[in-house]
Scaffold this motif. Structure first.
Motif, mmCIF file in Angstrom:
data_model
loop_
_atom_site.group_PDB
_atom_site.id
_atom_site.type_symbol
_atom_site.label_atom_id
_atom_site.label_comp_id
_atom_site.label_asym_id
_atom_site.label_seq_id
_atom_site.Cartn_x
_atom_site.Cartn_y
_atom_site.Cartn_z
ATOM 1 N N ARG A 51 0.846 -1.286 0.101
ATOM 2 C CA ARG A 51 0.124 0.226 0.072
ATOM 3 C C ARG A 51 0.966 1.048 0.037
ATOM 4 N NH1 ARG A 51 -4.971 -1.317 4.148
ATOM 5 N NH2 ARG A 51 -5.636 -3.098 3.011
ATOM 6 N N ALA A 52 2.076 1.195 0.887
ATOM 7 C CA ALA A 52 2.810 2.343 0.833
ATOM 8 C C ALA A 52 3.411 2.671 -0.534
ATOM 9 C CB ALA A 52 3.867 2.386 1.808
ATOM 10 N N GLY A 53 3.904 1.499 -1.233
ATOM 11 C CA GLY A 53 4.244 1.852 -2.485
ATOM 12 C C GLY A 53 3.446 2.195 -3.593
ATOM 13 N N ALA A 54 2.253 1.659 -3.506
ATOM 14 C CA ALA A 54 1.062 2.425 -4.324
ATOM 15 C C ALA A 54 0.949 3.931 -4.089
ATOM 16 C CB ALA A 54 -0.304 1.464 -4.123
ATOM 17 N N THR A 100 1.636 11.177 5.180
ATOM 18 C CA THR A 100 0.595 11.245 6.169
ATOM 19 C C THR A 100 -0.062 9.764 5.847
ATOM 20 O OG1 THR A 100 0.330 13.797 6.230
ATOM 21 C CG2 THR A 100 -1.644 11.877 6.716
ATOM 22 N N GLN A 101 -0.221 9.412 4.571
ATOM 23 C CA GLN A 101 -0.941 8.088 4.203
ATOM 24 C C GLN A 101 -0.271 6.977 4.806
ATOM 25 O OE1 GLN A 101 -1.042 8.619 0.078
ATOM 26 N NE2 GLN A 101 -3.124 9.895 0.257
ATOM 27 N N ILE A 102 1.146 7.091 4.676
ATOM 28 C CA ILE A 102 2.082 5.874 5.172
ATOM 29 C C ILE A 102 1.888 5.854 6.537
ATOM 30 C CG2 ILE A 102 4.141 5.211 5.253
ATOM 31 C CD1 ILE A 102 4.821 6.046 2.400
ATOM 32 N N ILE A 103 1.974 6.865 7.414
ATOM 33 C CA ILE A 103 2.005 6.779 8.814
ATOM 34 C C ILE A 103 0.776 6.161 9.220
ATOM 35 C CG2 ILE A 103 1.774 8.420 10.876
ATOM 36 C CD1 ILE A 103 3.595 10.170 9.495
ATOM 37 N N PHE A 104 -0.419 6.232 8.513
ATOM 38 C CA PHE A 104 -1.682 5.796 8.950
ATOM 39 C C PHE A 104 -1.926 4.442 8.268
ATOM 40 C CE2 PHE A 104 -2.373 10.156 10.222
ATOM 41 C CZ PHE A 104 -2.592 10.136 11.304
ATOM 42 N N LEU A 105 -1.203 3.964 7.666
ATOM 43 C CA LEU A 105 -1.380 2.562 7.054
ATOM 44 C C LEU A 105 -1.622 1.461 7.937
ATOM 45 C CD1 LEU A 105 0.624 2.585 3.619
ATOM 46 C CD2 LEU A 105 -1.678 2.246 3.809
ATOM 47 N N PRO A 106 -0.772 1.396 8.988
ATOM 48 C CA PRO A 106 -0.829 0.092 9.689
ATOM 49 C C PRO A 106 -2.103 0.305 10.695
ATOM 50 C CG PRO A 106 1.205 1.086 9.886
ATOM 51 C CD PRO A 106 0.588 2.099 8.983
ATOM 52 N N VAL A 107 -2.623 1.568 10.848
ATOM 53 C CA VAL A 107 -3.744 1.646 11.549
ATOM 54 C C VAL A 107 -4.915 1.326 10.855
ATOM 55 C CG1 VAL A 107 -5.368 3.292 12.903
ATOM 56 C CG2 VAL A 107 -2.886 3.444 13.036
#
Length: 56
Positions: A29-32, A45-52
């Protein structure tokens, strides 16, 4: 005749595999996000909230 087997090791392997799969999904998801977004602040911001968000 029944044979009892200790499945502890198999269960530990399954748990490790699930954790690894979850980590790879987050990286995917981070790569996308990196591929489609030009705004670095938005990407971070998107990457920080991905695990959540991936636990929902």
């Amino acid at each position: 005749m029944k044979i009892l087997r200790d499945r502890t090791e198999q269960r530990q392997i399954e748990i490790a595999l699930r954790e690894r799969t979850r980590a790879l999904e987050i990286l995917n998801r981070a790569g996308a996000n990196l591929a489609r977004e030009n705004d670095l602040e938005k990407v971070m911001t998107q990457i920080i909230f991905l695990p959540v968000s991936s636990t929902r």
